[in-house]
Design an enzyme around this catalytic site. Structure first.
Site, PDB file in Angstrom:
ATOM      1  NE  ARG A   1       1.627   4.734  10.041  1.00  0.00           N
ATOM      2  CZ  ARG A   1       1.244   3.485  10.209  1.00  0.00           C
ATOM      3  NH1 ARG A   1      -0.057   3.195  10.220  1.00  0.00           N
ATOM      4  NH2 ARG A   1       2.114   2.507  10.366  1.00  0.00           N
TER       5      ARG A   1
ATOM      6  CB  SER B   1      -0.923   0.003   1.220  1.00  0.00           C
ATOM      7  OG  SER B   1      -1.842  -1.064   1.173  1.00  0.00           O
TER       8      SER B   1
ATOM      9  CG  HIS C   1      -2.908   3.008   4.349  1.00  0.00           C
ATOM     10  ND1 HIS C   1      -3.458   2.468   5.498  1.00  0.00           N
ATOM     11  CD2 HIS C   1      -2.651   1.952   3.530  1.00  0.00           C
ATOM     12  CE1 HIS C   1      -3.504   1.153   5.379  1.00  0.00           C
ATOM     13  NE2 HIS C   1      -3.031   0.811   4.207  1.00  0.00           N
TER      14      HIS C   1
END
Length: 219
Positions: free
Chosen positions: A44, A21, A47
């Site tokens: 993050r 990812s 994500h």
């Protein structure tokens, strides 16, 4: 595991899923102006949201990450506006340094006082948090009124957070509350531009900082 579908997952290894990812995010993001540590936060956020526009709009003031890490390692507490942040964050990373994560929005006294004042529980929960805790990290991902109240308390000299993660989502006052945060001086913060945001991306930023604190503690 035999999936009864035509499509097979690239991997079912949790660590490899993260690695894949982050590699995809880095490739699709391309060039950016974030520092190495800032990128650990932003990736993050991306994500958690799969939203590059949101990621590119993240604003991290100078020294914000250092302030967050210092706060965690000093055992200061983290204050969340809603329970989704409380349940989604890695509380153990705060607790091992002496701090904890608190959310007061569901407290009975907060609800009673909010009804009495005909205002939101988010506002009263910020007032309660400030009365109980010195400094700390305020993670606000859902309630613009919580962020606006925290800003008011800062301007009146009642609150002085170590760090604000202010990324509320919504159509009513969300973008405007972040614009008010951008005017604050002397308090480090992480925010983003516009209506987008939410508890998931706020948790993502908070967890990234707590991981940076873990890295710092091991040095």
């Amino acid at each position: 595991m035999d999936f009864k579908t035509d499509f097979k997952p690239l991997t079912v290894d949790p660590d490899k899923i993260y690695d894949y990812s982050f590699a995809i995010i880095a490739e699709e993001m391309g060039e950016h102006n974030f520092t190495e540590d800032e990128w650990k936060v932003v990736r993050r956020v991306i994500h958690a949201s799969a939203d590059f526009e949101l990621g590119r709009s993240v604003i991290i003031t100078p020294g914000a990450l250092e302030a967050g890490v210092k706060s965690i390692l000093a055992g200061r507490h983290v204050i969340a506006d809603v329970q989704m942040i409380e349940s989604g964050s890695g509380k153990k990373r705060f607790q091992k340094h002496g701090g904890d994560l608190h959310c007061y929005i569901a407290d009975e006294d907060v609800s009673i006082e909010a009804k009495k004042q005909n205002t939101t529980r988010a506002i009263i929960s910020m007032q309660k948090a400030v009365s109980l805790h010195e400094g700390g990290i305020y993670a606000i991902g859902n309630a613009p009124t919580a962020l606006l109240e925290l800003i008011r308390l800062i301007k009146e000299g009642i609150a002085k957070p170590d760090l604000i993660i202010g990324m509320p989502v919504g159509f009513v006052s969300a973008a405007e509350s972040k614009e008010e945060l951008l005017k604050i001086e002397g308090i480090p913060y992480i925010t983003n531009v516009g209506r987008k945001g939410g508890s998931t991306v706020t948790v993502a930023a908070l967890n990234a900082i707590s991981l940076l604190a873990d890295e710092q503690a091991k040095k």
